[in-house]
Design an enzyme around this catalytic site. Sequence first.
Site, mmCIF file in Angstrom:
data_model
loop_
_atom_site.group_PDB
_atom_site.id
_atom_site.type_symbol
_atom_site.label_atom_id
_atom_site.label_comp_id
_atom_site.label_asym_id
_atom_site.label_seq_id
_atom_site.Cartn_x
_atom_site.Cartn_y
_atom_site.Cartn_z
ATOM 1 N N GLU A 254 -10.451 101.870 26.314
ATOM 2 C CA GLU A 254 -11.572 101.563 25.420
ATOM 3 C C GLU A 254 -11.428 100.188 24.793
ATOM 4 O O GLU A 254 -12.401 99.420 24.718
ATOM 5 C CB GLU A 254 -11.692 102.639 24.342
ATOM 6 C CG GLU A 254 -12.164 103.987 24.898
ATOM 7 C CD GLU A 254 -12.231 105.065 23.830
ATOM 8 O OE1 GLU A 254 -11.823 104.796 22.677
ATOM 9 O OE2 GLU A 254 -12.682 106.181 24.149
ATOM 10 N N HIS B 63 -19.741 107.229 22.486
ATOM 11 C CA HIS B 63 -19.099 108.509 22.147
ATOM 12 C C HIS B 63 -20.106 109.644 21.969
ATOM 13 O O HIS B 63 -19.715 110.788 21.739
ATOM 14 C CB HIS B 63 -18.261 108.353 20.879
ATOM 15 C CG HIS B 63 -16.965 107.643 21.105
ATOM 16 N ND1 HIS B 63 -16.893 106.270 21.260
ATOM 17 C CD2 HIS B 63 -15.691 108.094 21.222
ATOM 18 C CE1 HIS B 63 -15.629 105.922 21.444
ATOM 19 N NE2 HIS B 63 -14.888 107.005 21.433
#
Length: 294
Positions: A152, A185
């Site tokens: 990420e 997310h």
Amino acid sequence: MAPQVTVLPPLEIQPQIPPLISVSSCIVLAVIYVGSLYVWSTKHNRDHPTTIKRRFASVCCVMLIAPVFVYFLSSPELLEREPFPKLIGFRLEGLWQAIVIPYLLTALLFLGPIFVNFQNESFSSYFDMDYWRGSCSNIIWIRNLVMAPLSEEFVYRACMMPLILQSFPPMTAVFITPLFFGVAHLHHIAERLSMGMELSTALLIGLFQFIYTTLFGFYSAFLFARTGHFVAPLLAHALCNHMGLPDVQDLWQQDLWRRVLAVVLYVVGLAGWIFLLPIATEPSLYSNKLYWNV
């Protein structure tokens, strides 16, 4: 006649590519990252070892693709002036400072929870080799503290930030890139629904996670821009994943004086973090001349 002196501009990224290109490329990267998690057909949930291993392979492929976007979309003048690894946060100057200082700064933010963990004797487990052997063989632990922060931060910070910084002022870039991170997310909502969670509950948790991840994204992007190092947000991300959200129930199970002291440390940690944030991330500490004006 006095000779003319040419004053060179400060060594920093200047807006050199259209915002449409930088923003659209970041959107594509975000879609590729999230989409790579679902290319596998599986009946297992996200915590099943088979699912985790397949997603490891997926995000590793995305990590190979993401730098290609940065290299081919960046300004040729910038690439001529700066080594490409430096552009995405890989350099030796100021490395040890980038490893130690932002990590300690992030730990200060968790001063209260760390004190509570110490009282519960969980802190001593960090000095137990069996704990580390068990953790390193636990694929969920590896996902949460190694692969998730690594992939990420590499995609959303090391590869997106250099693109956005070529189209927007630094502080604007710090506030733009976390939005991609937070939205990415939201796919967990669908996962919770597939596990039988009620829609309202899944949406509420998803909204909270979006806010939490976006706020962390601001901090992580700020660390990357100020230090010019990939390792700074990487270690901060790993620590935040390890600590998680404060356990209020665990806090109130402490004795009165420990509870009062813990609350004080919560406040002191937050206040100290806010106060030290601009000081501990001073670009000169990290020999950072590329993103120094953030």
